[in-house]
Design a protein around this motif. Structure first.
Motif, PDB file in Angstrom:
ATOM      1  N   GLN A  48       0.833  -1.198   0.000  1.00 53.64           N
ATOM      2  CA  GLN A  48       0.000   0.000   0.000  1.00 53.64           C
ATOM      3  C   GLN A  48       0.868   1.249   0.000  1.00 53.64           C
ATOM      4  OE1 GLN A  48      -2.705  -0.393   3.333  1.00 53.64           O
ATOM      5  NE2 GLN A  48      -4.218  -1.416   2.033  1.00 53.64           N
ATOM      6  N   LYS A  49       0.205   2.409   0.035  1.00 53.32           N
ATOM      7  CA  LYS A  49       0.875   3.703   0.045  1.00 53.32           C
ATOM      8  C   LYS A  49       0.939   4.227   1.475  1.00 53.32           C
ATOM      9  CE  LYS A  49      -0.572   6.377  -3.197  1.00 53.32           C
ATOM     10  NZ  LYS A  49      -1.354   7.299  -4.035  1.00 53.32           N
ATOM     11  N   ARG A  78       9.844   5.824  -5.831  1.00 47.34           N
ATOM     12  CA  ARG A  78       8.903   5.405  -4.786  1.00 47.34           C
ATOM     13  C   ARG A  78       8.652   6.484  -3.732  1.00 47.34           C
ATOM     14  NH1 ARG A  78       9.006   1.496  -1.356  1.00 47.34           N
ATOM     15  NH2 ARG A  78      11.208   1.586  -0.884  1.00 47.34           N
ATOM     16  N   ARG A  91       5.188  10.937   0.579  1.00 47.28           N
ATOM     17  CA  ARG A  91       4.555   9.659   0.228  1.00 47.28           C
ATOM     18  C   ARG A  91       5.592   8.608  -0.128  1.00 47.28           C
ATOM     19  NH1 ARG A  91       0.599  12.015  -4.337  1.00 47.28           N
ATOM     20  NH2 ARG A  91      -0.377  13.567  -3.024  1.00 47.28           N
ATOM     21  N   ILE A  93       5.207   5.518  -2.342  1.00 43.93           N
ATOM     22  CA  ILE A  93       4.194   5.076  -3.303  1.00 43.93           C
ATOM     23  C   ILE A  93       3.805   3.621  -3.096  1.00 43.93           C
ATOM     24  CG2 ILE A  93       3.636   4.865  -5.759  1.00 43.93           C
ATOM     25  CD1 ILE A  93       3.915   7.779  -4.665  1.00 43.93           C
TER      26      ILE A  93
END
Length: 125
Positions: A48-49, A78, A91, A93
Motif C-alpha cells: 500500500q501507500k 517510490r 509519500r 508510493i
C-alpha cells in the motif's frame, strides 16, 4: 503574494524549499521553523501507500528534508515530497517491509531548525 517553488535534489538526499517570487526568502521578522500540525505514526499493509501530510511555519520559508533511521532518504520513484507552503506531503508510493522504521522530517531556515520523528510499521502479507 505569489510564491516560486524551487525543488532541490542533492545526491542521496531529498530536500525541498521555496522562495518568494521576487527572490527574497524573508519578509518580516525571522521566525524559526515549527510544525503547526505534526505528522503521526502510521501502520500500513505491504504494497500500500504511506502518506504523511503536515503543516509548517517559519520565516524565511523552511526547507524540508526527510531521514529514515537517521539517514537521508535516497531519491527514487517510490518517494514523493510535495511542498506548497505551509503544507507538506511525503509519500512512499509502494511500501515494502524494509521501509519500516523511524522517519524524521527536518525543517530548516536561517532562524533555526525543527524536527519531528514518526514510526512507520509495515504489516507483512
Amino acid at each position: 503574494m505569489k510564491k516560486f517553488y524551487a525543488f532541490v535534489l542533492a545526491i542521496g538526499f531529498l530536500t525541498i524549499g521555496a522562495l518568494e517570487a521576487n527572490g527574497s526568502a524573508t519578509v518580516g521578522s525571522p521566525s524559526p521553523p515549527e510544525f503547526v500540525r505534526k505528522p503521526t505514526n502510521l501502520t500500513v499493509k505491504e504494497g500500500q501507500k504511506a502518506v504523511w501530510t503536515f503543516e509548517i511555519s517559519g520565516n524565511p520559508v523552511p526547507s524540508v528534508s526527510v531521514l529514515k533511521n537517521g539517514d537521508p532518504i535516497d531519491i527514487s520513484d517510490r518517494f514523493e515530497l510535495l511542498y506548497k507552503y505551509p503544507l507538506v506531503t511525503f509519500r512512499i508510493i509502494v511500501v515494502y517491509p524494509e521501509d519500516e522504521g523511524d522517519y524524521t522530517f527536518v525543517l530548516t531556515n536561517a532562524a533555526g531548525t525543527a524536527s519531528q520523528t514518526v514510526k512507520l510499521t509495515v504489516e507483512k502479507l
